[in-house]
Design an enzyme around this catalytic site. Structure first.
Site, PDB file in Angstrom:
ATOM      1  N   ASP A  91       0.861  -1.276  -0.511  1.00 43.29           N
ATOM      2  CA  ASP A  91      -0.089  -0.206  -0.221  1.00 43.29           C
ATOM      3  C   ASP A  91       0.913   1.257  -0.233  1.00 43.29           C
ATOM      4  OD1 ASP A  91      -2.351   1.650  -0.217  1.00 43.29           O
ATOM      5  OD2 ASP A  91      -2.948   0.966   2.058  1.00 43.29           O
ATOM      6  N   ASP A 126      -3.072   7.158  -3.598  1.00 41.00           N
ATOM      7  CA  ASP A 126      -4.409   8.236  -3.733  1.00 41.00           C
ATOM      8  C   ASP A 126      -4.706   9.058  -2.462  1.00 41.00           C
ATOM      9  OD1 ASP A 126      -4.484   5.890  -2.005  1.00 41.00           O
ATOM     10  OD2 ASP A 126      -6.545   5.326  -1.759  1.00 41.00           O
ATOM     11  N   CYS A 274     -14.867 -20.400  22.601  1.00 38.03           N
ATOM     12  CA  CYS A 274     -14.044 -20.438  22.001  1.00 38.03           C
ATOM     13  C   CYS A 274     -12.985 -21.707  21.733  1.00 38.03           C
ATOM     14  CB  CYS A 274     -13.300 -19.911  21.329  1.00 38.03           C
ATOM     15  SG  CYS A 274     -12.645 -20.061  19.346  1.00 38.03           S
ATOM     16  N   CYS A 276     -11.661 -23.034  18.783  1.00 40.37           N
ATOM     17  CA  CYS A 276     -10.288 -23.471  17.541  1.00 40.37           C
ATOM     18  C   CYS A 276      -8.891 -24.095  17.958  1.00 40.37           C
ATOM     19  CB  CYS A 276     -10.250 -22.010  17.185  1.00 40.37           C
ATOM     20  SG  CYS A 276      -9.577 -20.476  17.718  1.00 40.37           S
ATOM     21  N   CYS A 279      -7.226 -21.587  20.461  1.00 41.29           N
ATOM     22  CA  CYS A 279      -7.813 -21.015  21.663  1.00 41.29           C
ATOM     23  C   CYS A 279      -7.892 -22.213  23.076  1.00 41.29           C
ATOM     24  CB  CYS A 279      -9.192 -20.445  21.720  1.00 41.29           C
ATOM     25  SG  CYS A 279      -9.076 -19.046  21.000  1.00 41.29           S
TER      26      CYS A 279
HETATM   27  N1  GUN Z   1      -6.031   1.484   4.114  1.00 38.66           N
HETATM   28  C1  GUN Z   1      -7.793   1.943   3.898  1.00 38.66           C
HETATM   29  N2  GUN Z   1      -8.131   3.046   3.149  1.00 38.66           N
HETATM   30  C2  GUN Z   1      -7.151   3.462   2.591  1.00 38.66           C
HETATM   31  C3  GUN Z   1      -7.524   4.409   1.084  1.00 38.66           C
HETATM   32  O1  GUN Z   1      -8.515   4.924   0.974  1.00 38.66           O
HETATM   33  N3  GUN Z   1      -6.544   3.661   0.384  1.00 38.66           N
HETATM   34  C4  GUN Z   1      -4.993   3.311   0.702  1.00 38.66           C
HETATM   35  N4  GUN Z   1      -4.329   3.701  -0.431  1.00 38.66           N
HETATM   36  N5  GUN Z   1      -5.037   2.405   1.726  1.00 38.66           N
HETATM   37  C5  GUN Z   1      -6.117   2.786   2.485  1.00 38.66           C
HETATM   38 ZN    ZN Z   2     -10.213 -19.142  19.128  1.00 38.65          ZN
END
Ligand code: GUN
Ligand code: ZN
Length: 658
Positions: A91, A126, A274, A276, A279
């Site tokens: 990201d 963005d 839980c 799982c 847990c």
């Molecule tokens: N992570 C959570 N929301 C967003 C977003 O709107 N854009 C980007 N690039 N990463 C994110």
């Molecule tokens: Zn669990």
């Protein structure tokens, strides 16, 4: 283009996205991992091995901001830094910019960095748009984001994720989706974390509905910040293929356990409910008392397992055509999610083009079940049907059994048609259509009420003889005729149905259940086989008949010359070889596969909707099920056992019984 659709349930799809580090099978969650292994309690390799989540996402910005991480990533790559050889998405830092109010790196620099460190899916920087910003500001953010995406595309040939912003402005979301679709390989709906945090699911639904028609169907859709298992089925309904989130860890840090049914605070737990496998090792009430680091790690492990299990559930539900059922079950997690699902349903138009012709079952889960797209579409068609036919009278047998029809006259002594409608869980439905999906496989509480059989009185005018009918006659044959004509009309229209019936088509019922199972013309292979969904599906002889009766291009998919030979030999038709066809078909429809001169090559069933064909660069558009040289189709006996309510023979509607 590297995305292939393998299975689907409406907009939701099982897909495969190829990356330089192997395929990502969608839908899936990409857990957010910290680029610093010391700060990541569950290693990416463990996320893959132990939890079955095959790909991760990490923040390029957080990596870049730390000189030692940046250096290591630049010199040996992001995969080495994470010690992970599966697909890694990065990201860009928009969310950090949003959270901290500034970013120390520009769009070009962070793009170049993602490229240099070998990210499998590079995200454009963005401009994160809060849901409540005004239209002008949201429009500017979309413009900036798309401008950066165009610049990124010029540089980067690999997989590029283009964020779709637009806040709560539907037209902006739509435009952003359309523009992103021209540039990106992954369409990433963003700006929605505040909606998740505040349980604003109706707004999330509206954002997804606004974007959906403009999102290129052949591209995977990512939803930033969807990380709670209770929202996976909901999000997938809109065609979301990828989620990413650090919620499994964030929730763990504040002591919150995730379940598909909602969130539970660890400190309120007194029972070890839980079990799982994580847990089980340490019961939850003990985890609550563990030292902070261990507590966070154990809860994060539980949360990740809950996410992984729910991803698997969603995938199975898509295979089984039961995603709406699952989403309705999950909507019980919180009234806000229920409200979100209700908003989704109001966006009916977004679902209809890919809504399958049929599914294996229709099970009532709750108050929204009768409003599913399948139910609304069916009721709308039934309403049009009834308008064209005149008046219907309620059938006295509830629930209806095909075997109970032999005493239901289809006409008066003077030959006036009598039309009956059955009282079904989806409302009154003309009897001749009651074997069709969704009513034919409908399972609702009505089926369990008041014992299996209930009688409503015969209409008074029949009872008193005011409407003279022959009540001694066995009307089964007349019903078979009416049903064959009706199903052909339902599928192909009135004119074609009349021609087909005139060609000598007759119905063939299962002696055991009474359900129509084939439509034939003389002895030999049937022209149509009627499945458990009540839909008549043409065999090769039936397809030849249809080709001569239906005007071009009705019920057809036209195969490009290059693929004619393959399809005629029984191979499936790939998306790239589709030349055109009947735009009214939907996934699951039967279709005649013809060459450009309208010669019949094969009979198939659609996997893609017509508007998606040719757009996917990979994968099957129509599965071939019969061709000139295929063996004769087998008639499937429609039921494995009697349906509920048919366990005993239906009560007789003979005169002495009424
Ligand atoms: N992570 C959570 N929301 C967003 C977003 O709107 N854009 C980007 N690039 N990463 C994110
Ligand atoms: Zn669990």
């Amino acid at each position: 283009m590297t995305f292939e659709l393998l299975e689907r349930d409406g907009l939701a799809r099982l897909g495969r996205l190829d990356t330089p580090h192997g395929p990502i099978l969608t839908p899936t969650l990409l857990p957010v991992v910290h680029p610093d292994p010391a700060r990541q309690p569950i290693a990416p390799s463990e996320i893959r091995r132990r939890y079955g989540l095959g790909a991760v996402i990490t923040s390029a910005y957080i990596t870049w901001r730390s000189p030692p991480l940046r250096e290591q990533a630049e010199s040996s790559g992001i995969h080495a830094l994470l010690n992970f050889d599966g697909p890694v998405m990065t990201d860009s830092g928009a969310f950090q910019q949003h959270a901290y109010g500034h970013l120390e790196v520009g769009a070009d620099a962070i793009l170049g960095f993602q490229r240099r460190i070998g990210s499998d899916i590079v995200t454009v920087l963005d401009e994160f748009t809060e849901p409540d910003v005004d239209e002008a500001a949201a429009a500017k953010a979309v413009e900036t984001t798309i401008g950066r995406a165009r610049a990124a595309r010029d540089l980067h040939r690999g997989l590029l994720a283009v964020p779709v912003q637009g806040g709560r402005h539907a037209d902006l979301r739509n435009r952003a989706a359309a523009q992103a679709s021209e540039i990106g390989d992954v369409l990433a709906v963003g700006g929605v974390v505040p909606l998740f945090e505040k349980y604003r699911y109706p707004e999330l639904a509206r954002a997804l509905l606004a974007a959906r028609p403009a999102l290129a169907p052949q591209l995977p859709v990512h939803l930033f910040g969807a990380g709670h298992p209770m929202v996976f089925a909901f999000s997938t309904l809109f065609g979301v293929d990828l989620f990413d989130s650090s919620a499994y860890l964030k929730f763990a840090r504040r002591g919150d356990l995730m379940f598909p049914s909602g969130t539970v605070a660890l400190d309120t737990l007194r029972e070890p409910f839980c079990r799982c496998f994580l847990c089980e090792k340490m019961p939850l009430p003990e985890v609550a008392k563990a030292p902070p680091d261990e507590r966070v790690r154990r809860v994060a492990e539980h949360n990740l397992l809950a996410c992984a299990a729910e991803v698997a559930k969603v995938r199975q539900a898509i295979r089984d055509g039961e995603l709406w059922e699952l989403a309705e079950r999950r909507a019980a997690a919180h009234p806000a999610l229920f409200a979100g699902l209700r908003t989704a349903i109001r966006g009916l138009r977004a679902f209809i083009p890919t809504e399958p012709e049929t599914r294996a079952s229709f099970r009532v889960i709750g108050a929204l079940s009768g409003l599913r797209p399948a139910a609304i579409r069916f009721r709308a068609r039934v309403a049009r049907w009834k308008e064209s036919k005149g008046s219907f009278r309620p059938h006295p047998l509830v629930p209806l059994s095909p075997l109970g029809l032999r005493h239901s006259p289809t006409e008066t002594r003077s030959g006036e048609p009598i039309r009956w409608e059955a009282l079904t869980g989806l409302g009154p439905v003309p009897v001749e259509l009651t074997e069709l999906y969704p009513v034919g496989c409908f399972l609702g509480p009505e089926e369990f009420d008041e014992g299996p059989w209930r009688r409503v009185p015969l209409p008074a005018d029949i009872e008193t003889g005011e409407l003279p009918v022959d009540r001694d006659r066995d009307w089964s044959g007349a019903w078979t005729e009416r049903q064959v004509a009706s199903l052909l009309e339902w599928q192909y229209g009135g004119e074609a149905a009349r021609t087909l019936v005139a060609a000598g088509l007759v119905g063939d019922r299962s002696p055991r259940s009474g359900r129509l199972r084939a439509i034939r013309r003389g002895p030999g292979a049937p022209a149509f086989v009627v499945g458990v969904d009540g839909v008549p599906r043409p065999t090769w002889p039936g397809a030849e008949l249809l080709r001569s009766v239906l005007p071009h291009p009705q019920s057809r998919i036209i195969v490009q010359p290059d693929a004619v030979e393959f399809v005629a030999a029984g191979r499936s038709l790939f998306s790239t070889f589709v030349q055109g066809g009947d735009a009214g078909l939907v996934p699951g429809s039967s279709a005649l596969l013809v060459d450009p001169d309208d010669r019949l090559l094969a009979v198939g069933r659609l996997l893609l909707a017509p508007h998606e064909m040719g757009r996917f660069q990979r994968g099957v558009a129509v599965r071939v099920i019969g061709h000139a040289h295929s063996r004769e189709p087998q008639i499937e006996e429609s039921e494995s056992g009697p349906r509920l309510g048919e366990a005993s023979a239906p009560p007789d509607l003979a005169p002495d019984d009424s």
